[in-house]
Design a protein around this motif. Sequence first.
Motif, PDB file in Angstrom:
ATOM      1  N   ALA A 272       0.938  -1.414  -0.098  1.00  0.00           N
ATOM      2  CA  ALA A 272       0.104  -0.123   0.227  1.00  0.00           C
ATOM      3  C   ALA A 272       1.047   1.191  -0.295  1.00  0.00           C
ATOM      4  N   PHE A 273       1.761   1.733   0.740  1.00  0.00           N
ATOM      5  CA  PHE A 273       2.550   2.347   0.331  1.00  0.00           C
ATOM      6  C   PHE A 273       3.717   2.356   0.080  1.00  0.00           C
ATOM      7  N   SER A 274       3.964   1.575  -0.646  1.00  0.00           N
ATOM      8  CA  SER A 274       4.735   1.544  -2.449  1.00  0.00           C
ATOM      9  C   SER A 274       3.433   1.813  -3.353  1.00  0.00           C
ATOM     10  N   ILE A 275       2.689   2.006  -3.734  1.00  0.00           N
ATOM     11  CA  ILE A 275       1.641   2.472  -4.578  1.00  0.00           C
ATOM     12  C   ILE A 275       1.370   3.921  -4.595  1.00  0.00           C
ATOM     13  N   HIS A 276       1.074   3.792  -2.641  1.00  0.00           N
ATOM     14  CA  HIS A 276       0.851   5.442  -2.248  1.00  0.00           C
ATOM     15  C   HIS A 276       2.080   6.604  -2.691  1.00  0.00           C
ATOM     16  N   HIS A 277       2.761   5.981  -2.555  1.00  0.00           N
ATOM     17  CA  HIS A 277       4.320   7.043  -2.738  1.00  0.00           C
ATOM     18  C   HIS A 277       4.633   7.053  -4.564  1.00  0.00           C
ATOM     19  N   TRP A 278       4.275   6.212  -5.164  1.00  0.00           N
ATOM     20  CA  TRP A 278       4.624   5.976  -6.828  1.00  0.00           C
ATOM     21  C   TRP A 278       3.688   7.405  -6.976  1.00  0.00           C
ATOM     22  N   SER A 279       1.930   6.933  -6.463  1.00  0.00           N
ATOM     23  CA  SER A 279       1.045   7.228  -7.026  1.00  0.00           C
ATOM     24  C   SER A 279       1.579   8.717  -6.807  1.00  0.00           C
ATOM     25  N   GLY A 280       1.609   9.393  -5.826  1.00  0.00           N
ATOM     26  CA  GLY A 280       1.409  10.438  -5.524  1.00  0.00           C
ATOM     27  C   GLY A 280       2.906  11.108  -6.114  1.00  0.00           C
ATOM     28  N   LEU A 281       4.094  10.785  -6.278  1.00  0.00           N
ATOM     29  CA  LEU A 281       5.119  11.113  -7.121  1.00  0.00           C
ATOM     30  C   LEU A 281       4.877  11.352  -8.220  1.00  0.00           C
ATOM     31  N   ILE A 282       3.758  10.588  -9.148  1.00  0.00           N
ATOM     32  CA  ILE A 282       3.766  10.522 -10.336  1.00  0.00           C
ATOM     33  C   ILE A 282       2.935  11.791 -11.094  1.00  0.00           C
ATOM     34  N   ALA A 283       1.712  11.217  -9.736  1.00  0.00           N
ATOM     35  CA  ALA A 283       0.342  12.013 -10.278  1.00  0.00           C
ATOM     36  C   ALA A 283       0.079  13.740  -9.821  1.00  0.00           C
ATOM     37  N   GLY A 284       1.292  13.994  -8.736  1.00  0.00           N
ATOM     38  CA  GLY A 284       1.372  15.024  -7.466  1.00  0.00           C
ATOM     39  C   GLY A 284       0.929  15.948  -8.259  1.00  0.00           C
ATOM     40  N   ILE A 285       1.909  16.687  -9.500  1.00  0.00           N
ATOM     41  CA  ILE A 285       1.619  18.249 -10.398  1.00  0.00           C
ATOM     42  C   ILE A 285       0.478  18.363 -10.499  1.00  0.00           C
ATOM     43  N   PHE A 286       0.106  17.649 -11.360  1.00  0.00           N
ATOM     44  CA  PHE A 286      -1.307  17.475 -12.230  1.00  0.00           C
ATOM     45  C   PHE A 286      -2.875  17.446 -10.909  1.00  0.00           C
TER      46      PHE A 286
ATOM     47  N   VAL B 110      -7.790  12.540 -21.251  1.00  0.00           N
ATOM     48  CA  VAL B 110      -7.280  11.061 -20.795  1.00  0.00           C
ATOM     49  C   VAL B 110      -6.004  11.387 -19.802  1.00  0.00           C
ATOM     50  N   ALA B 111      -5.690  12.238 -19.649  1.00  0.00           N
ATOM     51  CA  ALA B 111      -4.374  12.391 -18.328  1.00  0.00           C
ATOM     52  C   ALA B 111      -5.515  12.617 -17.275  1.00  0.00           C
ATOM     53  N   VAL B 112      -6.418  13.875 -17.581  1.00  0.00           N
ATOM     54  CA  VAL B 112      -7.403  14.297 -16.425  1.00  0.00           C
ATOM     55  C   VAL B 112      -8.129  12.856 -16.297  1.00  0.00           C
ATOM     56  N   LEU B 113      -8.431  11.627 -16.878  1.00  0.00           N
ATOM     57  CA  LEU B 113      -9.295  10.555 -15.891  1.00  0.00           C
ATOM     58  C   LEU B 113      -8.110   9.294 -15.265  1.00  0.00           C
ATOM     59  N   LEU B 114      -6.971   9.654 -15.767  1.00  0.00           N
ATOM     60  CA  LEU B 114      -5.933   8.575 -15.633  1.00  0.00           C
ATOM     61  C   LEU B 114      -5.216   8.754 -13.889  1.00  0.00           C
ATOM     62  N   VAL B 115      -5.265  10.505 -13.363  1.00  0.00           N
ATOM     63  CA  VAL B 115      -5.354  11.738 -12.613  1.00  0.00           C
ATOM     64  C   VAL B 115      -6.723  10.660 -12.162  1.00  0.00           C
ATOM     65  N   GLY B 116      -6.761  11.309 -12.204  1.00  0.00           N
ATOM     66  CA  GLY B 116      -8.465  10.902 -11.056  1.00  0.00           C
ATOM     67  C   GLY B 116      -8.141   9.148 -10.678  1.00  0.00           C
ATOM     68  N   LEU B 117      -8.260   8.417 -11.566  1.00  0.00           N
ATOM     69  CA  LEU B 117      -7.701   7.281 -11.051  1.00  0.00           C
ATOM     70  C   LEU B 117      -6.893   6.617  -9.789  1.00  0.00           C
ATOM     71  N   ALA B 118      -5.489   7.441 -10.579  1.00  0.00           N
ATOM     72  CA  ALA B 118      -5.068   7.915  -9.512  1.00  0.00           C
ATOM     73  C   ALA B 118      -4.715   8.672  -8.129  1.00  0.00           C
ATOM     74  N   LEU B 119      -6.082   9.677  -8.038  1.00  0.00           N
ATOM     75  CA  LEU B 119      -6.141   9.915  -7.230  1.00  0.00           C
ATOM     76  C   LEU B 119      -6.951   9.451  -6.069  1.00  0.00           C
ATOM     77  N   LEU B 120      -7.907   8.751  -6.492  1.00  0.00           N
ATOM     78  CA  LEU B 120      -8.647   7.465  -5.983  1.00  0.00           C
ATOM     79  C   LEU B 120      -7.451   6.407  -5.316  1.00  0.00           C
ATOM     80  N   LEU B 121      -6.250   5.861  -5.943  1.00  0.00           N
ATOM     81  CA  LEU B 121      -5.254   4.503  -5.500  1.00  0.00           C
ATOM     82  C   LEU B 121      -5.097   5.572  -4.120  1.00  0.00           C
ATOM     83  N   LEU B 122      -4.552   6.293  -3.952  1.00  0.00           N
ATOM     84  CA  LEU B 122      -3.571   7.694  -3.102  1.00  0.00           C
ATOM     85  C   LEU B 122      -5.139   7.622  -1.598  1.00  0.00           C
ATOM     86  N   THR B 123      -6.557   7.982  -2.391  1.00  0.00           N
ATOM     87  CA  THR B 123      -7.016   7.905  -0.879  1.00  0.00           C
ATOM     88  C   THR B 123      -7.306   6.626  -0.444  1.00  0.00           C
ATOM     89  N   VAL B 124      -7.960   5.339  -1.347  1.00  0.00           N
ATOM     90  CA  VAL B 124      -7.594   4.445  -0.791  1.00  0.00           C
ATOM     91  C   VAL B 124      -6.316   3.494  -0.208  1.00  0.00           C
TER      92      VAL B 124
END
Length: 364
Positions: A8-22, A140-154
Amino acid sequence: MKKRTKRAFSIHHWSGLIAGIFILAISLSGVILVFDDKIDEVIYESHAQLGAPAQALRIDKSIGWVRAENQGWDIRVPALPASSDKALLYELRQGQLRRWLFVHPETGKKLSTVEQAHNRFSYVVLNLHYNLLSGTPGKVAVLLVGLALLLLTVTGFLLYRKSVLKVLTFRQRVSLKSRRSLLSSLHRVVGVWALAFNLLMCVTGLSLAITVVNAALKGGTKEVSVPEITASVDAAMAEAGTTYPDFEITYLRFPVNAEGQVQLLGRLRSDPSYYGRFYSKIPLDYETGELGQPFFLSEQPLLDRFLTALHPIHFGDFAGLPVKLLYAFFGLMPALLSISGSLLWFCRRQGKPVKTTRAAKVIR
């Protein structure tokens, strides 16, 4: 650290780094969009203000010349005048282009024109929020960022689940012992308080993003040729008010081809506010003036009502100023989490000891 927690930490970590600026860009633009109508109202106040109050609203006085002078443009009235001293606004659309016409509601006389309404501040921010100012790839990027935010939240909930009760009962405080502990505790506290709101924004935002991407991938803009409106729109609006007294007209959309109809969009006054302002409608034959079968959102299946309500709920435009302020406050949380998470990663990187290479050990 347990294996599940590490994952969970790994997913949270990388999702945040990749999608953070968006996430930062979408969060800040979303906060601004909560007040987009008010922003436009303030900026274009001089265009909308009448010298003397109008005695009546007469669409028939202006729709003819608006159509004749703007061939190839999709014609809409996004909101009827809020008071008798406000002008009638026509919004013309041609792809991503926008043109605004301010018209006297009673005489139909043109008062002013905003030729490049697509360059107004709120619309640029809207495009940043919807597509990162990048067209279809951005959508499409915004859709992927939304999925990343969902992953970060969970994953954030999984990581901080033991702190939820402490944070909500104010027993978990922000630590000031060091910069790293400050960022870590701030990230935890903000994340817990924003958990429910972030989840709501993820679900409603993903619904919108899927709709937007689906429409973008279907193809180019269809040719627009608004037919001559020979029926009286004013008479039809009056008839709709008499036949359906609970129906409030808030938006007009004119046909884009000969097969279309005038749409009297609005809401039932008895509807809950989260149904939005214009998701019910009554069609109007532009030649005969006959009203068609009404479509009232409250009469639709539960799933349809739920999916439609996601849109006004996402932007918080279903209620008054207190709710908008609440949306703005919690809307800043993803931005704050993005910043604190990035700084926390940077602090951890700085705090790591430099590993001595095998070759260096041999030399020593």
